[in-house]
Design a protein around this motif. Structure first.
Motif: not given
Length: 226
Positions: A117-136
């Motif tokens: 699931s592309e959506e789940l992959v990118f959502a998981s990576l964004e949460q893992h990186m903790n970018l402080g609100g910045k969007r992947l």
């Protein structure tokens, strides 16, 4: 009749000393025994402490959520520059047009051993990186080519260029359980975030923004202008 004399006094004194020495020895033995028992109790408690248990590969991959991320590499990359604009001292330059010149294309995507699931992959990576609100950037999303537009360069002198750069992310992942009938899915993700635009002057330190140093070296060349 009981006689007392020098010999009798010495014998009594020796008996008193012997009694005190025996009492002191008994106390020393008791203290040593107590210390030994206390030390043995501590050793027994330490020996009874549980040792860490190894975790099997299947437990590691299946535990702690759906995705497990490996090393994540983030690098500032140049996406586009403008042509070099030279402004002479005292020149009227009210509306200077900066044309965008593409340098590289950066598109978010996934390369995996099986469908995910592309959506789940990118959502998981964004949460893992903790970018402080910045969007992947999401799958298939490319950095848009900018329109640098015009600038009022009156009163400036030297060589200038406009720049756009982004932070490019490369990460590996595993999804699923080893040892199951269905093999785990493994793959890599390429994406980006933090688009930055700006203008730099040749011969000056371009700073640490992603791609700015590369743009300076690419367009201005090795010889700085002042």
């Amino acid at each position: 009749m009981t006689r007392s004399g020098p010999d009798t006094g010495k014998s009594a004194g020796r008996r008193g000393v012997g009694v005190r020495q025996a009492a002191l020895l008994a106390v020393t033995v008791l203290v040593a025994t107590a210390c030994t028992a206390s030390s043995q109790d501590r050793e027994a408690k330490a020996a009874a402490s549980p040792k860490p248990t190894a975790i099997s590969v299947s437990q590691w991959i299946c535990g702690n959520g759906r995705f497990h991320w490996g090393k994540i590499r983030t690098t500032g990359k140049l996406v586009a520059v403008s042509q070099l604009v030279r402004v002479e001292k005292g020149e009227q330059a009210a509306s200077v047009k900066f044309q965008a010149v593409p340098v590289r294309e950066v598109t978010a995507g996934i390369d995996s051993s099986a469908k995910v699931s592309e959506e789940l992959v990118f959502a998981s990576l964004e949460q893992h990186m903790n970018l402080g609100g910045k969007r992947l950037a999401q799958n298939g999303e490319s950095v848009p080519m900018p329109d640098f537009g015009t600038d009022d360069m009156t009163g400036m002198n030297g060589d200038y260029l406009s720049v756009i750069g982004v932070q490019v992310v490369e990460a590996s992942f595993v999804q699923g359980c080893a040892g199951n009938a269905k093999a785990p899915v493994y793959g890599t993700v390429t994406t980006w975030y933090g688009k930055t635009e700006g203008m730099i002057k040749c011969g000056r330190n371009p700073g640490t923004y992603p791609g700015f140093r590369e743009a300076h070296d690419l367009v201005c060349g090795e010889e700085p202008r002042t």
